[in-house]
Design a protein around this motif. Structure first.
Motif, mmCIF file in Angstrom:
data_model
loop_
_atom_site.group_PDB
_atom_site.id
_atom_site.type_symbol
_atom_site.label_atom_id
_atom_site.label_comp_id
_atom_site.label_asym_id
_atom_site.label_seq_id
_atom_site.Cartn_x
_atom_site.Cartn_y
_atom_site.Cartn_z
ATOM 1 N N PRO A 16 0.902 -1.165 0.375
ATOM 2 C CA PRO A 16 0.010 0.199 -0.234
ATOM 3 C C PRO A 16 0.655 1.313 0.018
ATOM 4 O O PRO A 16 0.497 2.046 -0.770
ATOM 5 N N ALA A 17 2.349 0.869 0.446
ATOM 6 C CA ALA A 17 2.768 2.526 0.838
ATOM 7 C C ALA A 17 3.015 2.532 -0.789
ATOM 8 O O ALA A 17 4.183 4.174 -0.753
ATOM 9 N N ARG A 18 3.021 2.088 -1.520
ATOM 10 C CA ARG A 18 4.126 2.256 -2.878
ATOM 11 C C ARG A 18 3.343 3.328 -3.883
ATOM 12 O O ARG A 18 3.907 3.982 -4.763
ATOM 13 N N LEU A 19 2.017 4.087 -3.798
ATOM 14 C CA LEU A 19 1.167 4.399 -4.759
ATOM 15 C C LEU A 19 1.644 5.736 -3.979
ATOM 16 O O LEU A 19 2.200 6.767 -4.804
ATOM 17 N N ALA A 20 1.694 6.272 -2.132
ATOM 18 C CA ALA A 20 2.873 7.507 -2.105
ATOM 19 C C ALA A 20 3.828 7.465 -2.275
ATOM 20 O O ALA A 20 4.317 8.702 -2.504
ATOM 21 N N ASP A 21 4.249 6.336 -1.890
ATOM 22 C CA ASP A 21 6.482 6.709 -2.889
ATOM 23 C C ASP A 21 6.033 7.246 -4.036
ATOM 24 O O ASP A 21 7.265 7.939 -4.306
ATOM 25 N N GLU A 22 5.366 6.723 -4.848
ATOM 26 C CA GLU A 22 5.409 6.661 -6.369
ATOM 27 C C GLU A 22 4.985 8.144 -6.356
ATOM 28 O O GLU A 22 5.874 9.177 -7.579
ATOM 29 N N ALA A 23 3.759 8.530 -6.236
ATOM 30 C CA ALA A 23 3.552 9.545 -6.305
ATOM 31 C C ALA A 23 3.737 11.106 -5.625
ATOM 32 O O ALA A 23 4.279 11.784 -6.230
ATOM 33 N N ASP A 24 5.252 10.797 -4.417
ATOM 34 C CA ASP A 24 5.431 11.992 -3.701
ATOM 35 C C ASP A 24 6.772 12.307 -3.822
ATOM 36 O O ASP A 24 7.494 13.433 -3.840
ATOM 37 N N GLN A 25 7.535 11.493 -5.478
ATOM 38 C CA GLN A 25 8.597 12.328 -6.233
ATOM 39 C C GLN A 25 8.476 13.080 -6.779
ATOM 40 O O GLN A 25 8.141 12.711 -7.520
ATOM 41 N N LEU A 26 9.534 13.537 -7.058
ATOM 42 C CA LEU A 26 9.862 14.995 -7.194
ATOM 43 C C LEU A 26 10.435 14.527 -9.525
ATOM 44 O O LEU A 26 11.586 13.609 -9.284
ATOM 45 N N SER A 27 9.563 14.944 -9.689
ATOM 46 C CA SER A 27 9.967 14.682 -11.727
ATOM 47 C C SER A 27 11.889 15.625 -11.629
ATOM 48 O O SER A 27 12.076 16.341 -11.323
ATOM 49 N N MET A 28 12.506 14.673 -12.323
ATOM 50 C CA MET A 28 13.829 14.987 -12.431
ATOM 51 C C MET A 28 14.297 16.074 -13.276
ATOM 52 O O MET A 28 14.789 16.735 -13.646
ATOM 53 N N THR A 29 12.912 16.151 -14.032
ATOM 54 C CA THR A 29 12.922 16.865 -15.458
ATOM 55 C C THR A 29 11.533 17.987 -15.920
ATOM 56 O O THR A 29 11.834 18.800 -16.002
ATOM 57 N N GLY A 30 11.473 18.230 -14.013
ATOM 58 C CA GLY A 30 10.783 19.578 -13.748
ATOM 59 C C GLY A 30 8.714 18.972 -13.707
ATOM 60 O O GLY A 30 8.849 17.897 -15.098
ATOM 61 N N GLY A 31 8.172 19.508 -13.744
ATOM 62 C CA GLY A 31 6.619 19.569 -14.089
ATOM 63 C C GLY A 31 6.239 18.285 -12.670
ATOM 64 O O GLY A 31 6.513 18.324 -12.435
ATOM 65 N N ARG A 32 4.887 17.781 -13.077
ATOM 66 C CA ARG A 32 4.161 16.627 -12.681
ATOM 67 C C ARG A 32 4.754 15.692 -13.651
ATOM 68 O O ARG A 32 4.632 15.689 -13.783
ATOM 69 N N ARG A 33 4.234 15.103 -12.136
ATOM 70 C CA ARG A 33 4.821 13.619 -12.070
ATOM 71 C C ARG A 33 3.535 12.440 -12.189
ATOM 72 O O ARG A 33 2.663 13.217 -11.694
ATOM 73 N N VAL A 34 2.969 11.959 -12.964
ATOM 74 C CA VAL A 34 2.010 10.946 -12.980
ATOM 75 C C VAL A 34 1.668 9.610 -11.858
ATOM 76 O O VAL A 34 2.710 9.509 -13.216
#
Length: 355
Positions: free
Chosen positions: A65-83
């Motif tokens: 279950p923690a995988r969702l938050a881990d992925e969603a909270d990562q910052l994009s290396m190239t800027g912009g939003r991460r999906v």
């Protein structure tokens, strides 16, 4: 937030900045995939960019279950939003989604915001679905239902698609399309694309007529089944023999034939039932898909021929024939053929007695 009607189109053009998670669900799998892809592209730009888009099966979040938050909270290396795109998700991801929305989800302020955005591709969620309830009720989430295209929407879709290709369409051709397409958006768009390519390649003008549609769209076996069911309802033995031979020649399964005939008789039964409480026209308008206008008169005539208990007898014979195809060991084509001839003879015998 529950989206519907025009709000869906508006959201797909410009999502509400407060929304950071969208659950796309419904029985039209093609439309679900289309809208998921549109959202991912709108937010991330390139849906194939691994630095901007993380794609996971719903089962991965259910297992961790923690995988969702881990992925969603990562910052994009190239800027912009991460999906974060979850595929084949169900109620098993509801709790992880709610925890992220309540505790960790950033406040979205548009596609340029660096915070995560979650798009969930789900199936046909019922009203009691926990995932659907979160999407509809949480202020930072939205639900986006994808139902079968209704007639007016399907006709607009077909006109718009053909118009972009420099084509228009005759009214009878459009009406046929609206009664034979629409169960799945991806299939509908593929059939319309095929129709455009056929017409443009034929170099016969820019107007798509019924002959063009019948030549290209859908499986000819489906058309043969329509003809067969109508011939059966007419009690037209020569026409029925031809339709049965054609269907078998095209590889139709006997049980598929019997079920197509059963659906036809159930439509007759439905209209008759509504007519008892209201009138025949009200019953005809209730049919989905609606009647094709070129066969509507035949259907109306059959309503007069197939009265109860004759209609019930026909349906019982169809059910019995399907059972015999599965259990008796006799050749299924022979069982199916004989049953249909017997059913067609029912209405012919009744007509002779009445005469």
């Amino acid at each position: 937030m529950k989206l519907s009607g025009r709000a869906v189109d508006q959201f797909l053009l410009s999502p509400d900045p407060a929304v950071v998670a969208v659950v796309v669900y419904g029985p039209d799998e093609g439309l679900v995939r289309e809208r998921v892809d549109r959202l991912v592209t709108l937010i991330a730009g390139d849906p194939k960019d691994p630095l901007r888009v993380a794609e996971l099966p719903g089962s991965a979040v259910e297992a961790h279950p923690a995988r969702l938050a881990d992925e969603a909270d990562q910052l994009s290396m190239t800027g912009g939003r991460r999906v974060v795109k979850l595929r084949e998700a169900g109620d098993g991801v509801a709790k992880p989604l709610l925890a992220w929305l309540d505790d960790g989800a950033p406040a979205g302020k548009g596609k340029a915001e660096s915070g995560g955005f979650v798009v969930i591709e789900a199936g046909d969620l019922g009203p009691r679905s926990g995932l659907r309830k979160i999407a509809e009720g949480h202020k930072r989430a939205a639900s986006l239902p994808c139902y079968r295209d209704e007639i007016a929407g399907l006709q607009k879709l077909a006109r718009d698609k053909l118009k972009t290709d420099g084509l228009d369409i005759a009214a009878d051709a459009l009406q046929w399309l609206s009664t034979h397409l629409g169960a799945d958006r991806a299939i509908t768009m593929a059939e319309l694309e095929k129709l455009s390519l056929y017409k443009l390649g034929a170099d016969t003008g820019t107007r798509v007529d019924l002959a063009d549609v019948l030549a290209v769209v859908g499986d000819s076996a489906d058309l043969a089944l329509d003809d067969l069911a109508l011939a059966l309802g007419d009690g037209d033995l020569p026409g029925l023999e031809r339709a049965i031979s054609r269907s078998f020649a095209e590889g139709a399964n006997p049980i598929t034939i019997l079920r197509a005939c059963g659906r036809h008789f159930l439509r007759l039964q439905l209209v008759q039932g509504i007519a008892k409480e209201s009138n025949v026209e009200t019953g005809l308008r209730s049919l989905r898909p609606p009647l094709f206008f070129k066969t509507a008169d035949r259907f109306r005539a059959q309503l007069g021929r197939w009265r109860e208990p004759l209609l019930a007898d026909a349906l019982a014979r169809i059910v019995a024939a399907e059972r015999d195809c599965k259990r008796t060991g006799f050749p299924a084509q022979t069982v199916c053929h004989r049953a249909l001839i017997d059913i067609a003879s029912l209405v012919r015998s009744t007509a002779r007695r009445a005469g």
